[in-house]
Write a protein that holds these residues in place. Structure first.
Motif, PDB file in Angstrom:
ATOM      1  N   ILE A 139       0.814  -1.215   0.000  1.00 10.23           N
ATOM      2  CA  ILE A 139       0.000   0.000   0.000  1.00 10.23           C
ATOM      3  C   ILE A 139       0.849   1.267   0.000  1.00 10.23           C
ATOM      4  N   VAL A 197       1.404   1.034  -4.244  1.00 13.48           N
ATOM      5  CA  VAL A 197       0.207   1.836  -4.507  1.00 13.48           C
ATOM      6  C   VAL A 197       0.500   3.317  -4.287  1.00 13.48           C
ATOM      7  N   SER A 202      -7.788   0.434  -1.328  1.00 10.69           N
ATOM      8  CA  SER A 202      -6.901   0.562  -0.177  1.00 10.69           C
ATOM      9  C   SER A 202      -7.138  -0.549   0.835  1.00 10.69           C
ATOM     10  N   ALA A 262      -5.377  -3.557  -0.580  1.00 11.97           N
ATOM     11  CA  ALA A 262      -3.926  -3.399  -0.476  1.00 11.97           C
ATOM     12  C   ALA A 262      -3.437  -3.558   0.949  1.00 11.97           C
ATOM     13  N   SER A 263      -4.328  -3.346   1.929  1.00  8.67           N
ATOM     14  CA  SER A 263      -3.955  -3.463   3.342  1.00  8.67           C
ATOM     15  C   SER A 263      -4.130  -4.881   3.873  1.00  8.67           C
ATOM     16  N   ALA A 294      -1.452  -3.092  -8.185  1.00 11.91           N
ATOM     17  CA  ALA A 294      -0.909  -1.873  -7.587  1.00 11.91           C
ATOM     18  C   ALA A 294      -0.826  -0.741  -8.612  1.00 11.91           C
ATOM     19  N   TRP A 323      -4.386   0.605  -9.155  1.00 11.48           N
ATOM     20  CA  TRP A 323      -4.882   1.344  -7.998  1.00 11.48           C
ATOM     21  C   TRP A 323      -4.139   2.663  -7.834  1.00 11.48           C
TER      22      TRP A 323
END
Length: 484
Positions: A109, A113, A209, A212-213, A240, A243
């Protein structure tokens, strides 16, 4: 020959003894307290198999039951402690907060990202302190009520109207209404007037998000971030990239929108506009370079959009499972507000039971069951245990909400626990974080939730759909997601 070997053996034995004595003395001179207790790590991979992959807080709570308030875990390249009591969180993250202002690096993230610029994920650096400098006064209780209460009221009214028109789409209406509230408060608009919907794009980014977390292999082995996107198994790189592009486009879109509205003298009162106008006054008076400050305003404003939906969904579920509490709150609202007008913030002081309902909703299902991890800047000790520099610290706030030594009968939704009980732990003291990393928007979140709660109970009686399961256990009620 035998004499020579015997003499050599004695010499080697003496040398080994001297070496052992030296090593022992060195270790003693560099000794530290023991590490906290935890499951035994395996060679090379450590406690990878002890790390939860879903419903994270439940396994963390089990570890706390077995190993105590602090559980020690080791994975490749990282040491972790999980905190399972309010006392340990308060002592480590609040009283010693200056040593725990950093965030552990998350390759997916933050690096791939690119969301390391937003306030919650920034390291505790000077730019982060600048964010906090702007956010703290802008999101104080007085400022919120003075500058933004009209936004909250209008948004709650829109939600009620949507719910009347389409009760079956209540979740969409709620997400939309809350999203509009945050977008208007941060940037003064919900769209750019050219077909670009800020709210829809922010909700899409929130999904990204959250994904990604969730935990990727690249977070355990950061060197994988250098794997090219075309390489077999590198789907995370392709995700990634997509995003990151969405986030970058949205940032530029919202910033350009503010700039255009301000240039046309159409900038509405909102966080970004108000802060930019204040900075411009400083520049006009002193001639100071405010480039860094302007960027900090844009970035901190972009951080407003969080998972506020979870706050209200817990309340809706609780009202269907606790009809007696709902009836008592509605009776109080009917007495104070009546039927001739909408509830207003001026009613807060006259609605103590409704306040207790909001507090119990926060406690019963915290909006983030574990808050964003901290990282220790220097070596530390707690209760005789050693916490080395760079340790990831995970506060399991869900466990506080279910600690019977803190809350009697913790799985039951019971607002009465907060009535005439000044010594009880206020859930706002832990659900929004600790120390210098506590959420600066805690007042904002509470005030939005209060207005939506009181407006909903004023307008509707909530019932559980027929045929729904009883939902007697926590594991049936909640999904325990990090962001909902």
């Amino acid at each position: 020959m035998s004499a020579f070997l015997s003499t050599t053996a004695v010499s080697l034995g003496a040398s080994s003894l001297l070496l052992l004595l030296f090593v022992r003395k060195y270790l003693q001179s560099n000794a530290h307290p023991p590490y906290p207790r935890g499951p035994r790590p395996l060679p090379l991979i450590g406690n990878i198999f002890d790390m939860p992959t879903e419903r994270f807080v439940l396994p963390y709570s089990k570890l706390g039951e077995k190993y105590g308030p602090i559980t020690w875990l080791v994975v490749p390249g990282r040491t972790i402690i999980v905190l399972n009591t309010y006392d340990s969180m308060y002592e480590i993250l609040e009283r010693r907060g200056s040593n725990y202002t950093d965030r552990p690096r998350a390759a997916m993230i933050q690096d791939l990202v690119g969301m390391d610029f937003i306030t919650p994920l920034r390291q505790g650096d000077p730019t982060w302190r600048l964010h906090r400098k702007f956010l703290r006064p802008a999101l104080s209780l007085d400022t919120i009520k003075r500058n933004y209460s009209d936004i909250f009221l209008a948004s709650a009214h829109r939600f009620i109207e949507r719910l009347v028109r389409e009760p079956e789409n209540f979740r969409f209406g709620l997400k939309r209404s809350l999203g509009e509230t945050i977008s208007e408060l941060a940037y003064g608009a919900c769209n750019d007037g050219q077909g670009n919907d800020y709210v829809a794009k922010q909700q899409e980014l929130l999904v990204y998000s959250t994904l990604a977390s969730a935990g990727y292999l690249v977070d355990l082995f950061p060197s994988l971030k250098h794997v090219p996107s075309w390489f077999p198994g590198a789907q995370f790189q392709r995700d990634a990239k997509k995003w990151r592009q969405h986030m970058t486009d949205l940032r530029h879109l919202m910033i350009e929108g503010v700039q255009k509205r301000m240039a046309a003298n159409e900038g509405r009162s909102c966080y970004v506009v108000n802060m930019l106008e204040d900075l411009q006054k400083v520049k006009d008076e002193t001639g100071a370079d405010i480039t860094e400050e302007i960027q900090a305003v844009y970035d901190s404003g972009f951080s407003f959009y969080q998972g506020k939906l979870a706050l209200f969904i817990s309340f809706l579920l609780a009202m269907t499972l606790a009809p007696a509490a709902q009836a008592q709150a509605r009776k109080e609202i009917d007495k104070v507000v009546g039927t001739g007008r909408f509830p207003e913030f001026k009613d807060q002081g006259d609605l103590p039971y409704t306040h207790a309902v909001v507090l119990e909703s926060l406690r019963w299902n915290p909006p983030a069951p574990f808050i964003i991890p901290h990282a220790s800047r220097e070596d530390d000790t707690y209760n005789g245990y050693f916490i080395p520099k760079g340790t990831m610290v995970i506060p399991n706030v869900w466990q506080i909400s279910r600690d019977p030594s803190v809350y009697e009968d913790p799985t039951t939704f019971n607002p009465d626990r907060f009535i005439n009980n000044p010594n009880i732990l206020d859930p706002r003291d832990f659900v929004f974080g600790f120390g210098r990393r506590a959420c600066p928007g805690s007042y904002l979140a509470y005030q939005i939730m209060w207005m939506f709660v009181v407006s909903t109970l004023w307008a509707f009686e909530l019932e559980k759909p027929e045929g729904e399961p009883p939902l007697d256990k926590d594991t049936d009620r909640f999904d325990f997601g990090f962001l909902k």
